[in-house]
Design a protein around this motif. Structure first.
Motif, PDB file in Angstrom:
ATOM      1  N   VAL A  68     -48.232 -17.992 -50.588  1.00  0.00           N
ATOM      2  CA  VAL A  68     -48.686 -19.230 -51.499  1.00  0.00           C
ATOM      3  C   VAL A  68     -48.392 -20.521 -50.636  1.00  0.00           C
ATOM      4  O   VAL A  68     -47.730 -20.254 -50.639  1.00  0.00           O
ATOM      5  N   ASN A  69     -49.768 -21.132 -51.198  1.00  0.00           N
ATOM      6  CA  ASN A  69     -50.088 -22.306 -51.218  1.00  0.00           C
ATOM      7  C   ASN A  69     -50.244 -22.277 -49.192  1.00  0.00           C
ATOM      8  O   ASN A  69     -49.359 -23.385 -49.014  1.00  0.00           O
ATOM      9  N   ASP A  70     -50.776 -20.828 -48.737  1.00  0.00           N
ATOM     10  CA  ASP A  70     -50.826 -20.912 -47.539  1.00  0.00           C
ATOM     11  C   ASP A  70     -48.949 -21.148 -46.766  1.00  0.00           C
ATOM     12  O   ASP A  70     -49.203 -20.892 -45.610  1.00  0.00           O
ATOM     13  N   GLU A  71     -48.438 -20.640 -47.439  1.00  0.00           N
ATOM     14  CA  GLU A  71     -47.197 -20.127 -46.785  1.00  0.00           C
ATOM     15  C   GLU A  71     -46.842 -18.293 -46.919  1.00  0.00           C
ATOM     16  O   GLU A  71     -46.495 -18.159 -48.196  1.00  0.00           O
ATOM     17  N   ILE A  72     -46.004 -17.949 -45.745  1.00  0.00           N
ATOM     18  CA  ILE A  72     -45.432 -16.247 -46.428  1.00  0.00           C
ATOM     19  C   ILE A  72     -44.846 -16.308 -47.105  1.00  0.00           C
ATOM     20  O   ILE A  72     -43.539 -16.347 -46.735  1.00  0.00           O
ATOM     21  N   VAL A  73     -44.146 -15.572 -48.563  1.00  0.00           N
ATOM     22  CA  VAL A  73     -43.463 -15.073 -49.043  1.00  0.00           C
ATOM     23  C   VAL A  73     -42.700 -14.127 -48.930  1.00  0.00           C
ATOM     24  O   VAL A  73     -44.405 -12.974 -49.479  1.00  0.00           O
ATOM     25  N   LYS A 106     -44.847 -14.369 -61.220  1.00  0.00           N
ATOM     26  CA  LYS A 106     -43.818 -14.821 -61.561  1.00  0.00           C
ATOM     27  C   LYS A 106     -42.904 -15.138 -60.817  1.00  0.00           C
ATOM     28  O   LYS A 106     -41.846 -16.173 -60.059  1.00  0.00           O
ATOM     29  N   ASP A 107     -42.383 -13.519 -59.959  1.00  0.00           N
ATOM     30  CA  ASP A 107     -40.926 -14.052 -59.082  1.00  0.00           C
ATOM     31  C   ASP A 107     -41.607 -14.858 -57.764  1.00  0.00           C
ATOM     32  O   ASP A 107     -40.730 -15.123 -56.730  1.00  0.00           O
ATOM     33  N   VAL A 108     -42.764 -14.445 -57.426  1.00  0.00           N
ATOM     34  CA  VAL A 108     -43.132 -15.022 -55.718  1.00  0.00           C
ATOM     35  C   VAL A 108     -43.051 -16.267 -55.780  1.00  0.00           C
ATOM     36  O   VAL A 108     -42.834 -16.606 -55.065  1.00  0.00           O
ATOM     37  N   ILE A 109     -43.393 -16.787 -57.107  1.00  0.00           N
ATOM     38  CA  ILE A 109     -43.931 -18.282 -57.620  1.00  0.00           C
ATOM     39  C   ILE A 109     -42.440 -18.608 -57.404  1.00  0.00           C
ATOM     40  O   ILE A 109     -41.862 -19.941 -56.947  1.00  0.00           O
ATOM     41  N   ARG A 110     -41.289 -18.679 -58.371  1.00  0.00           N
ATOM     42  CA  ARG A 110     -39.819 -18.542 -58.467  1.00  0.00           C
ATOM     43  C   ARG A 110     -39.218 -17.965 -56.651  1.00  0.00           C
ATOM     44  O   ARG A 110     -38.151 -19.559 -56.240  1.00  0.00           O
ATOM     45  N   SER A 111     -39.839 -17.808 -55.985  1.00  0.00           N
ATOM     46  CA  SER A 111     -38.877 -17.535 -54.722  1.00  0.00           C
ATOM     47  C   SER A 111     -39.811 -18.533 -53.305  1.00  0.00           C
ATOM     48  O   SER A 111     -38.665 -19.093 -52.877  1.00  0.00           O
ATOM     49  N   TYR A 112     -41.183 -18.680 -54.074  1.00  0.00           N
ATOM     50  CA  TYR A 112     -41.700 -19.938 -53.834  1.00  0.00           C
ATOM     51  C   TYR A 112     -41.054 -21.578 -53.400  1.00  0.00           C
ATOM     52  O   TYR A 112     -40.501 -21.763 -52.557  1.00  0.00           O
ATOM     53  N   SER A 113     -40.612 -21.300 -54.134  1.00  0.00           N
ATOM     54  CA  SER A 113     -40.692 -22.676 -55.163  1.00  0.00           C
ATOM     55  C   SER A 113     -40.706 -23.121 -57.161  1.00  0.00           C
ATOM     56  O   SER A 113     -40.964 -22.344 -57.425  1.00  0.00           O
ATOM     57  N   ASN A 114     -38.566 -22.776 -56.728  1.00  0.00           N
ATOM     58  CA  ASN A 114     -38.304 -23.046 -58.369  1.00  0.00           C
ATOM     59  C   ASN A 114     -38.913 -24.409 -58.916  1.00  0.00           C
ATOM     60  O   ASN A 114     -39.283 -24.249 -60.084  1.00  0.00           O
ATOM     61  N   GLY A 142     -49.101  -6.740 -52.786  1.00  0.00           N
ATOM     62  CA  GLY A 142     -49.200  -6.761 -51.963  1.00  0.00           C
ATOM     63  C   GLY A 142     -49.968  -7.904 -50.955  1.00  0.00           C
ATOM     64  O   GLY A 142     -51.178  -7.352 -51.273  1.00  0.00           O
ATOM     65  N   ASP A 143     -49.786  -8.654 -50.589  1.00  0.00           N
ATOM     66  CA  ASP A 143     -51.606  -9.340 -49.564  1.00  0.00           C
ATOM     67  C   ASP A 143     -52.301  -9.763 -50.428  1.00  0.00           C
ATOM     68  O   ASP A 143     -53.167 -10.638 -49.462  1.00  0.00           O
ATOM     69  N   GLU A 144     -52.219  -9.806 -51.714  1.00  0.00           N
ATOM     70  CA  GLU A 144     -52.332 -11.030 -52.510  1.00  0.00           C
ATOM     71  C   GLU A 144     -52.406 -12.480 -52.032  1.00  0.00           C
ATOM     72  O   GLU A 144     -51.778 -13.328 -51.058  1.00  0.00           O
ATOM     73  N   GLU A 145     -53.256 -13.936 -52.386  1.00  0.00           N
ATOM     74  CA  GLU A 145     -52.862 -14.815 -51.848  1.00  0.00           C
ATOM     75  C   GLU A 145     -53.051 -15.824 -53.052  1.00  0.00           C
ATOM     76  O   GLU A 145     -53.694 -15.477 -54.218  1.00  0.00           O
ATOM     77  N   PHE A 146     -52.436 -16.694 -53.573  1.00  0.00           N
ATOM     78  CA  PHE A 146     -51.779 -17.636 -54.765  1.00  0.00           C
ATOM     79  C   PHE A 146     -51.830 -18.761 -54.127  1.00  0.00           C
ATOM     80  O   PHE A 146     -51.356 -19.189 -52.882  1.00  0.00           O
ATOM     81  N   PHE A 147     -52.670 -19.751 -55.426  1.00  0.00           N
ATOM     82  CA  PHE A 147     -52.418 -21.265 -55.398  1.00  0.00           C
ATOM     83  C   PHE A 147     -51.778 -21.679 -56.427  1.00  0.00           C
ATOM     84  O   PHE A 147     -51.937 -21.659 -57.473  1.00  0.00           O
ATOM     85  N   ILE A 148     -50.955 -22.294 -56.554  1.00  0.00           N
ATOM     86  CA  ILE A 148     -50.430 -24.046 -57.598  1.00  0.00           C
ATOM     87  C   ILE A 148     -51.313 -25.007 -57.696  1.00  0.00           C
ATOM     88  O   ILE A 148     -50.960 -25.396 -56.380  1.00  0.00           O
ATOM     89  N   VAL A 149     -51.855 -25.336 -58.395  1.00  0.00           N
ATOM     90  CA  VAL A 149     -52.563 -26.119 -58.762  1.00  0.00           C
ATOM     91  C   VAL A 149     -52.085 -26.608 -60.052  1.00  0.00           C
ATOM     92  O   VAL A 149     -51.621 -26.352 -61.089  1.00  0.00           O
ATOM     93  N   ASP A 150     -52.695 -28.716 -60.083  1.00  0.00           N
ATOM     94  CA  ASP A 150     -52.345 -29.169 -61.294  1.00  0.00           C
ATOM     95  C   ASP A 150     -53.039 -28.552 -62.410  1.00  0.00           C
ATOM     96  O   ASP A 150     -54.494 -27.831 -62.451  1.00  0.00           O
ATOM     97  N   LYS A 151     -53.458 -28.503 -63.995  1.00  0.00           N
ATOM     98  CA  LYS A 151     -54.095 -27.488 -64.739  1.00  0.00           C
ATOM     99  C   LYS A 151     -54.554 -28.410 -65.010  1.00  0.00           C
ATOM    100  O   LYS A 151     -55.992 -27.446 -65.161  1.00  0.00           O
ATOM    101  N   ASP A 152     -55.107 -30.066 -64.461  1.00  0.00           N
ATOM    102  CA  ASP A 152     -56.534 -30.611 -64.732  1.00  0.00           C
ATOM    103  C   ASP A 152     -57.392 -30.308 -63.852  1.00  0.00           C
ATOM    104  O   ASP A 152     -58.598 -30.638 -63.792  1.00  0.00           O
ATOM    105  N   ASN A 153     -57.324 -29.534 -62.770  1.00  0.00           N
ATOM    106  CA  ASN A 153     -57.996 -28.932 -61.663  1.00  0.00           C
ATOM    107  C   ASN A 153     -58.694 -28.749 -62.019  1.00  0.00           C
ATOM    108  O   ASN A 153     -59.107 -27.094 -62.496  1.00  0.00           O
TER     109      ASN A 153
END
Length: 67
Positions: free
Chosen positions: A5-10, A19-27, A56-67
């Motif tokens: 998530v955002n270049d960080e392994i969770v 949603k579980d992995v995003i919450r673990s990365y940053s509430n 497993g082994d997915e990669e996600f990015f959290i970005v601004d909605k307007d991006n």
């Protein structure tokens, strides 16, 4: 299982959802996604739903909605 998530392994449990992995990365970031301020994208730029399944082994990015 490991998800990036955002270049960080969770490390997350088997059977977790996006949603579980995003919450673990940053509430804080998860709350912004819930409010609709930010969205989750995969490594190809496709929007990903928070209730999506992980394999497993997915990669996600959290970005601004307007991006």
């Amino acid at each position: 299982m490991k998800i990036k998530v955002n270049d960080e392994i969770v490390e997350i449990f088997q059977g977790a959802k996006v949603k579980d992995v995003i919450r673990s990365y940053s509430n804080k970031e998860y709350k912004k996604v819930k409010k609709g301020e930010k969205i989750i994208q995969d490594q190809h730029g496709n929007m990903v739903m928070p209730n999506g399944e992980l394999v497993g082994d997915e990669e996600f990015f959290i970005v601004d909605k307007d991006n």
